[in-house]
Scaffold this motif. Structure first.
Motif, PDB file in Angstrom:
ATOM      1  N   ARG A  19       1.149  -1.409   0.519  1.00  0.00           N
ATOM      2  CA  ARG A  19       0.570  -0.155  -0.097  1.00  0.00           C
ATOM      3  C   ARG A  19       0.910   1.179   0.342  1.00  0.00           C
ATOM      4  NH1 ARG A  19      -2.527  -0.836   4.937  1.00  0.00           N
ATOM      5  NH2 ARG A  19      -3.921  -2.386   3.501  1.00  0.00           N
ATOM      6  N   GLU A  20       2.016   1.256   0.560  1.00  0.00           N
ATOM      7  CA  GLU A  20       3.026   2.436   0.540  1.00  0.00           C
ATOM      8  C   GLU A  20       3.652   2.427  -0.926  1.00  0.00           C
ATOM      9  OE1 GLU A  20       6.111   1.659   3.667  1.00  0.00           O
ATOM     10  OE2 GLU A  20       4.251   1.759   5.407  1.00  0.00           O
ATOM     11  N   GLU A  21       3.585   1.872  -0.879  1.00  0.00           N
ATOM     12  CA  GLU A  21       4.020   1.534  -2.556  1.00  0.00           C
ATOM     13  C   GLU A  21       3.462   1.974  -3.204  1.00  0.00           C
ATOM     14  OE1 GLU A  21       6.126  -2.295  -3.708  1.00  0.00           O
ATOM     15  OE2 GLU A  21       7.054  -2.653  -2.150  1.00  0.00           O
ATOM     16  N   LEU A  22       1.999   2.203  -3.454  1.00  0.00           N
ATOM     17  CA  LEU A  22       1.243   1.945  -4.170  1.00  0.00           C
ATOM     18  C   LEU A  22       1.261   3.666  -4.269  1.00  0.00           C
ATOM     19  CD1 LEU A  22      -1.004   1.543  -6.469  1.00  0.00           C
ATOM     20  CD2 LEU A  22      -2.292   0.862  -4.328  1.00  0.00           C
ATOM     21  N   GLU A  23       0.931   4.077  -2.902  1.00  0.00           N
ATOM     22  CA  GLU A  23       0.171   5.918  -2.603  1.00  0.00           C
ATOM     23  C   GLU A  23       2.464   6.054  -3.360  1.00  0.00           C
ATOM     24  OE1 GLU A  23       0.347   5.832   1.227  1.00  0.00           O
ATOM     25  OE2 GLU A  23      -1.907   4.671   1.548  1.00  0.00           O
ATOM     26  N   GLU A  24       3.203   6.081  -3.452  1.00  0.00           N
ATOM     27  CA  GLU A  24       3.899   6.465  -3.840  1.00  0.00           C
ATOM     28  C   GLU A  24       3.999   6.567  -5.253  1.00  0.00           C
ATOM     29  OE1 GLU A  24       7.527   4.653  -2.691  1.00  0.00           O
ATOM     30  OE2 GLU A  24       7.855   5.539  -0.122  1.00  0.00           O
ATOM     31  N   LYS A  25       3.580   5.685  -6.221  1.00  0.00           N
ATOM     32  CA  LYS A  25       3.486   5.685  -6.991  1.00  0.00           C
ATOM     33  C   LYS A  25       2.180   6.068  -7.708  1.00  0.00           C
ATOM     34  CE  LYS A  25       5.425   0.668  -7.509  1.00  0.00           C
ATOM     35  NZ  LYS A  25       4.998  -0.146  -7.972  1.00  0.00           N
ATOM     36  N   VAL A  26       1.189   6.551  -6.484  1.00  0.00           N
ATOM     37  CA  VAL A  26       0.571   7.590  -7.543  1.00  0.00           C
ATOM     38  C   VAL A  26       0.468   8.817  -7.670  1.00  0.00           C
ATOM     39  CG1 VAL A  26      -1.693   7.840  -6.763  1.00  0.00           C
ATOM     40  CG2 VAL A  26      -1.550   5.917  -7.058  1.00  0.00           C
ATOM     41  N   GLU A  27       1.306   9.561  -6.244  1.00  0.00           N
ATOM     42  CA  GLU A  27       1.765  10.833  -5.627  1.00  0.00           C
ATOM     43  C   GLU A  27       2.944  11.393  -7.505  1.00  0.00           C
ATOM     44  OE1 GLU A  27       0.855  12.953  -4.257  1.00  0.00           O
ATOM     45  OE2 GLU A  27      -0.114  11.270  -3.335  1.00  0.00           O
ATOM     46  N   LYS A  28       3.665  10.084  -7.577  1.00  0.00           N
ATOM     47  CA  LYS A  28       4.526  10.126  -8.673  1.00  0.00           C
ATOM     48  C   LYS A  28       4.043  10.614  -9.770  1.00  0.00           C
ATOM     49  CE  LYS A  28       9.481   8.743 -10.606  1.00  0.00           C
ATOM     50  NZ  LYS A  28       9.775   7.340 -10.407  1.00  0.00           N
ATOM     51  N   PHE A  29       2.875   9.697 -10.095  1.00  0.00           N
ATOM     52  CA  PHE A  29       2.283  10.058 -11.717  1.00  0.00           C
ATOM     53  C   PHE A  29       1.447  11.420 -11.654  1.00  0.00           C
ATOM     54  CE2 PHE A  29      -2.050   9.492 -13.927  1.00  0.00           C
ATOM     55  CZ  PHE A  29      -1.018   8.892 -15.014  1.00  0.00           C
ATOM     56  N   LYS A  30       0.810  11.457 -10.087  1.00  0.00           N
ATOM     57  CA  LYS A  30       0.624  13.390 -10.300  1.00  0.00           C
ATOM     58  C   LYS A  30       1.320  14.328 -10.167  1.00  0.00           C
ATOM     59  CE  LYS A  30      -2.761  12.817  -6.655  1.00  0.00           C
ATOM     60  NZ  LYS A  30      -3.237  12.944  -5.777  1.00  0.00           N
ATOM     61  N   ARG A  31       2.351  13.927 -10.044  1.00  0.00           N
ATOM     62  CA  ARG A  31       3.042  15.355 -10.023  1.00  0.00           C
ATOM     63  C   ARG A  31       3.555  15.016 -11.389  1.00  0.00           C
ATOM     64  NH1 ARG A  31       4.555  13.055  -4.501  1.00  0.00           N
ATOM     65  NH2 ARG A  31       6.663  12.812  -5.925  1.00  0.00           N
ATOM     66  N   CYS A  32       4.318  14.424 -12.633  1.00  0.00           N
ATOM     67  CA  CYS A  32       4.437  13.907 -13.681  1.00  0.00           C
ATOM     68  C   CYS A  32       3.925  14.770 -14.056  1.00  0.00           C
ATOM     69  CB  CYS A  32       5.358  12.495 -13.439  1.00  0.00           C
ATOM     70  SG  CYS A  32       3.257  11.836 -14.112  1.00  0.00           S
ATOM     71  N   SER A  33       5.021  15.483 -15.126  1.00  0.00           N
ATOM     72  CA  SER A  33       4.105  16.290 -16.217  1.00  0.00           C
ATOM     73  C   SER A  33       3.368  15.168 -17.751  1.00  0.00           C
ATOM     74  CB  SER A  33       5.505  16.793 -17.099  1.00  0.00           C
ATOM     75  OG  SER A  33       6.026  16.003 -17.089  1.00  0.00           O
ATOM     76  N   VAL A  34       3.707  14.095 -17.723  1.00  0.00           N
ATOM     77  CA  VAL A  34       2.993  13.334 -18.466  1.00  0.00           C
ATOM     78  C   VAL A  34       2.349  13.115 -18.509  1.00  0.00           C
ATOM     79  CG1 VAL A  34       2.810  11.287 -19.876  1.00  0.00           C
ATOM     80  CG2 VAL A  34       5.085  12.492 -18.901  1.00  0.00           C
ATOM     81  N   SER A  35       1.516  12.568 -17.369  1.00  0.00           N
ATOM     82  CA  SER A  35      -0.218  13.005 -16.596  1.00  0.00           C
ATOM     83  C   SER A  35      -0.960  14.048 -16.687  1.00  0.00           C
ATOM     84  CB  SER A  35       0.438  12.715 -15.171  1.00  0.00           C
ATOM     85  OG  SER A  35      -0.108  14.057 -14.325  1.00  0.00           O
ATOM     86  N   LYS A  36      -0.284  15.240 -16.863  1.00  0.00           N
ATOM     87  CA  LYS A  36      -1.205  16.750 -17.398  1.00  0.00           C
ATOM     88  C   LYS A  36      -1.345  16.561 -18.446  1.00  0.00           C
ATOM     89  CE  LYS A  36       0.215  18.975 -13.376  1.00  0.00           C
ATOM     90  NZ  LYS A  36       1.038  17.796 -12.405  1.00  0.00           N
ATOM     91  N   ILE A  37      -0.313  16.183 -19.587  1.00  0.00           N
ATOM     92  CA  ILE A  37      -0.031  16.196 -20.849  1.00  0.00           C
ATOM     93  C   ILE A  37      -1.148  14.600 -21.560  1.00  0.00           C
ATOM     94  CG2 ILE A  37       1.126  15.444 -23.222  1.00  0.00           C
ATOM     95  CD1 ILE A  37       4.267  16.463 -21.651  1.00  0.00           C
ATOM     96  N   LEU A  38      -0.778  13.853 -20.821  1.00  0.00           N
ATOM     97  CA  LEU A  38      -2.098  12.745 -21.269  1.00  0.00           C
ATOM     98  C   LEU A  38      -3.609  13.799 -20.972  1.00  0.00           C
ATOM     99  CD1 LEU A  38      -0.572   9.699 -20.148  1.00  0.00           C
ATOM    100  CD2 LEU A  38      -0.732  10.424 -21.796  1.00  0.00           C
ATOM    101  N   GLN A  39      -3.538  14.268 -20.151  1.00  0.00           N
ATOM    102  CA  GLN A  39      -5.233  14.546 -20.010  1.00  0.00           C
ATOM    103  C   GLN A  39      -5.798  15.767 -21.344  1.00  0.00           C
ATOM    104  OE1 GLN A  39      -7.286  13.731 -17.379  1.00  0.00           O
ATOM    105  NE2 GLN A  39      -8.761  14.802 -16.986  1.00  0.00           N
ATOM    106  N   SER A  40      -4.927  16.226 -20.872  1.00  0.00           N
ATOM    107  CA  SER A  40      -4.946  17.020 -21.700  1.00  0.00           C
ATOM    108  C   SER A  40      -5.359  16.957 -23.646  1.00  0.00           C
ATOM    109  CB  SER A  40      -3.159  18.063 -22.500  1.00  0.00           C
ATOM    110  OG  SER A  40      -3.749  19.382 -20.557  1.00  0.00           O
ATOM    111  N   HIS A  41      -4.546  15.606 -23.748  1.00  0.00           N
ATOM    112  CA  HIS A  41      -5.380  15.604 -24.953  1.00  0.00           C
ATOM    113  C   HIS A  41      -7.117  14.487 -24.786  1.00  0.00           C
ATOM    114  CE1 HIS A  41      -1.556  15.354 -27.605  1.00  0.00           C
ATOM    115  NE2 HIS A  41      -0.846  14.549 -26.580  1.00  0.00           N
TER     116      HIS A  41
END
Length: 752
Positions: free
Chosen positions: A38-60
């Motif tokens: 669970r701790e690893e999952l939360e870290e990965k979620v936060e990392k994805f939330k902060r990365c620029s790619v997530s915002k780019i994909l959402q923009s598309h």
């Protein structure tokens, strides 16, 4: 087509907020993980939330939302991966018997096939003329009608880039399959009028069966078995057929639907009928040749199946076709077939004229297949693989005496009652939560169809743990009610566009097709570096659910079933009626009968703790009334207050019974929307949006994720440590209860 033209009035399916999707994803996966995971999952979620790619994909996706009627159009969304060790993913409905069967007039196979085909063609003509009444919710909210156009003339097609859908909206013929012999029959003219009467169709079907029964070696044309094969083999075989039998494949693909004249004679039991309608019969003759009807199918299209004993059912493709539309189609054709017996010329489709009997009408044309030895080998291997799968799967059915009225009395929704009870039964047997999905209709939105709701959650897991523990009846009741409330809220959110499954798949798909999207919108350039989380093992369980459970049916249906998503999973279909719920469970090497017995035990326990809770409430209420009488000033008159509790007392203690129990049961046709079972949202190739650019996608999302089957050894993706949860003092070993009582068959009920 008024019903389609008015679709523009419906709202668009919105693109969920990225943070909301990630929160729901985390919550769904938390129930399947231990503390460290669970701790690893939360870290990965936060990392994805902060990365620029997530915002780019959402923009598309936001750009697609602005340009398209549905932002999911042009994206290939295979909701659940195809497990090569599982049966074809084709849900099915078994119709109730024709009323004639209960009278002195016997109805043969061809007769019922003629009647149902006639009603089905009336439905098609009514749809094309724009006369089909619009679907709506009970509260009057309109639903999109576009999915009805995917029912007819539609086929799924396996390609390198994933599963696609082709639809011919002008198709005017049906495909008839009898003992693996294929025939086409023109049934509609250019004015959307019928060409044959029901009796004429029955005569044609008898002729087809007579001819097919005299074919010396029908297996030489049993090409339908390849549609049940693994994705890789299925795609390869279709490419060969498309090259060598182009005309035949075009006829199959464009046919309105497939009429299967099944030569089986199943016993009149729910389990045998479910097996026969869903996958056909098996019979190996003395020469080791398969002569059953399991090879006389075509799983890429909707099929109307009629057995030799005149039992009928409908099978459909879950990728290209929508469960709510199939349910209405099936209900309407059954209702129309019954109306023919009334005193008068009644029809559910009054604008479709019945043709006059006569000569010079279209006759069936047989399709010839002269396969080479290599294709015959391919067909044979597909058949043996399918036979193995049928042998390894079991079908269990049960009618449990808990339905809508039971749920109303307890103050919960019937579907929530069933889904939570299924989770408790699974937990009682195996001691851990599993990845589970329930299809939910999103037809409130323009051109939208379905969302898969992930049911596993800490709230439901806690209810499972408390329920099987030695905790008090009050605490068990509270936990159960909270789980039902969570399910209801999650279901409503998904139906109103606030689910996360489609959004997650869309984000993955945009990244996979980044070369195309980078050319469509160069200002939102997607880097080649793979983003965190999206393709991580942590999200893998969401794509291989161990249980898929859905409600689909009405009084015209005898059974509803669906195959498991993975080879070691459960596929559970159920039909909720007033006083009973009919279950059909399909599984491979699992204890289906024991699961249903355990489910019966769960319902019995729910009834017991509900009665205990009501008894405690009554004691508290009586104590309060007694105290009020003792302390109240003496008076000749008593005034009844307007409080709910006092009103309850005024009703003599029966206020918790639902008033609807006193109303007469409706006998009208039911068009209530039910959860959707289909998994594809688009028939359009993204690369065709602009002919000036675009490269062929080398590796689709489905293939990318399919690698996980080999990597994970076809496991369901659930953690082996999924039994423990933070915030709860109970895990699978702390739950102290009498396991000897779990799953015990109950011969009597005390629910009266």
């Amino acid at each position: 087509m008024p019903s389609i033209a008015q679709a523009g009035d419906l709202p668009k399916l919105k693109v969920p907020e990225l943070s909301a999707t990630l929160n729901k994803l985390t919550r769904a996966l938390t129930a399947l993980t231990n503390e460290s995971e669970r701790e690893e999952l939360e870290e990965k979620v936060e990392k994805f939330k902060r990365c620029s790619v997530s915002k780019i994909l959402q923009s598309h996706l936001q750009r697609l939302y602005e340009r398209e009627d549905c932002y999911l159009d042009h994206l290939q969304l295979d909701h659940i991966l195809i497990d090569m060790k599982a049966l074809p993913r084709n849900p099915f409905l078994v119709l109730e018997d024709d009323p004639l069967r209960h009278f002195t007039i016997p109805q043969d196979q061809a007769g019922r096939a003629g009647v149902l085909t006639m009603s089905a063609l009336k439905f098609v003509c009514s749809l094309r003329k724009g006369d089909l009444t619009e679907d709506a919710t009970r509260s009057g909210e309109r639903l999109t009608m576009k999915p009805y156009w995917n029912l007819f003339g539609t086929t799924r097609v396996p390609e390198m880039s994933g599963i696609k859908t082709k639809t011919n909206t002008t198709s005017d013929y049906i495909l008839i399959v009898s003992k693996s012999q294929f025939y086409t029959l023109k049934v509609i003219n250019d004015s959307h009028e019928l060409l044959h009467t029901a009796d004429e169709l029955a005569t044609i079907f008898r002729q087809v069966m007579e001819e097919s029964y005299h074919v010396a070696n029908p297996n030489r044309s049993a090409v339908g078995s390849i549609t049940s094969d693994s994705y890789k083999n299925w795609r390869h075989a279709r490419e060969v057929l498309q090259t060598e039998y182009k005309d035949n494949m075009a006829k199959v693909d464009s046919a309105l639907f497939v009429l299967v004249l099944d030569h089986s004679e199943p016993e009149d039991t729910d389990e045998e009928l479910a097996k026969c309608i869903s996958v056909g019969s098996m019979n190996i003759n003395e020469r080791g040749v398969q002569t059953g009807s399991c090879i006389s199918r075509w799983y890429d299209k909707m099929q109307l199946v009629v057995t030799k004993t005149a039992v009928a059912g409908v099978i459909w493709d879950s990728f290209s076709q929508d469960g709510t539309t199939v349910l209405r189609f099936t209900s309407d054709i059954y209702a129309d077939s019954v109306l023919r017996l009334t005193d008068g010329d009644y029809s559910l489709f009054p604008t479709v004229k019945t043709p006059k009997p006569g000569a010079d009408k279209p006759v069936p044309e047989k399709m010839e297949w002269n396969f080479r030895s290599d294709m015959m080998t391919f067909i044979h291997l597909s058949e043996t693989r399918l036979t193995d799968l049928i042998c390894s799967h079991t079908t269990n059915t049960a009618i449990l005496h808990y339905g809508r009225r039971f749920a109303r009395k307890m103050g919960v929704k019937s579907d929530s009652l069933i889904q939570v009870a299924l989770q408790i039964a699974q937990y009682a047997l195996y001691g851990k939560p599993i990845s589970t999905v329930e299809p939910v209709s999103t037809r409130l939105f323009r051109d939208s169809r379905s969302e898969l709701l992930a049911l596993q959650d800490e709230t439901i897991t806690k209810a499972c743990q408390v329920f099987v523990s030695s905790d008090s009846s009050h605490n068990r009741w509270i936990a159960f009610k909270e789980a039902c409330q969570f399910h209801l809220e999650a279901l409503n959110q998904a139906a109103h566009g606030d689910g996360f499954e489609k959004h997650l798949k869309a984000l993955q798909n945009v990244y996979i097709q980044r070369e195309v999207f980078n050319q469509l919108a160069p200002e939102f350039k997607i880097p080649d570096e793979e983003p965190p989380l999206l393709f991580d093992d942590a999200v893998y369980p969401l794509f291989v659910p161990e249980m898929i459970a859905s409600n689909c049916g009405n009084p015209a249906m005898r059974l509803f079933g669906l195959t498991p998503a993975i080879h070691n999973g459960f596929g559970i279909g159920y039909i909720i009626k007033d006083d009973v719920t009919e279950f059909c469970l399909m599984s491979q090497y699992r204890q289906g009968d024991r699961f249903l017995s355990t489910l019966d035990w769960v319902f019995h326990q729910i009834s017991s703790i509900w009665k205990a809770e009501k008894g405690e409430e009554s004691r508290r209420r009586n104590s309060s009334v007694s105290h009020a009488i003792q302390t109240a000033p003496m008076s000749r008159t008593t005034t009844l207050s307007s409080s709910g509790e006092d009103e309850h007392l005024a009703l003599g203690g029966y206020g918790y019974f639902d008033i609807e129990d006193l109303t007469l049961r409706s006998v009208g046709p039911s068009h209530v929307a039910t959860p959707v079972l289909s998994h594809a949202n688009s028939t359009t190739d993204l690369l065709k949006m602009d002919k000036g650019f675009g490269k062929t996608v080398q590796m689709s999302l489905s293939e990318r994720l399919r690698e996980g089957f080999e990597k994970h050894g076809h496991n369901s993706g659930s953690s082996s440590n999924a039994g423990s949860l933070d915030g709860n003092n109970l895990d699978r070993f702390d739950a102290k209860f009498d396991r000897g009582e779990v799953g015990k068959r109950l011969d009597s009920y005390d629910d009266e």
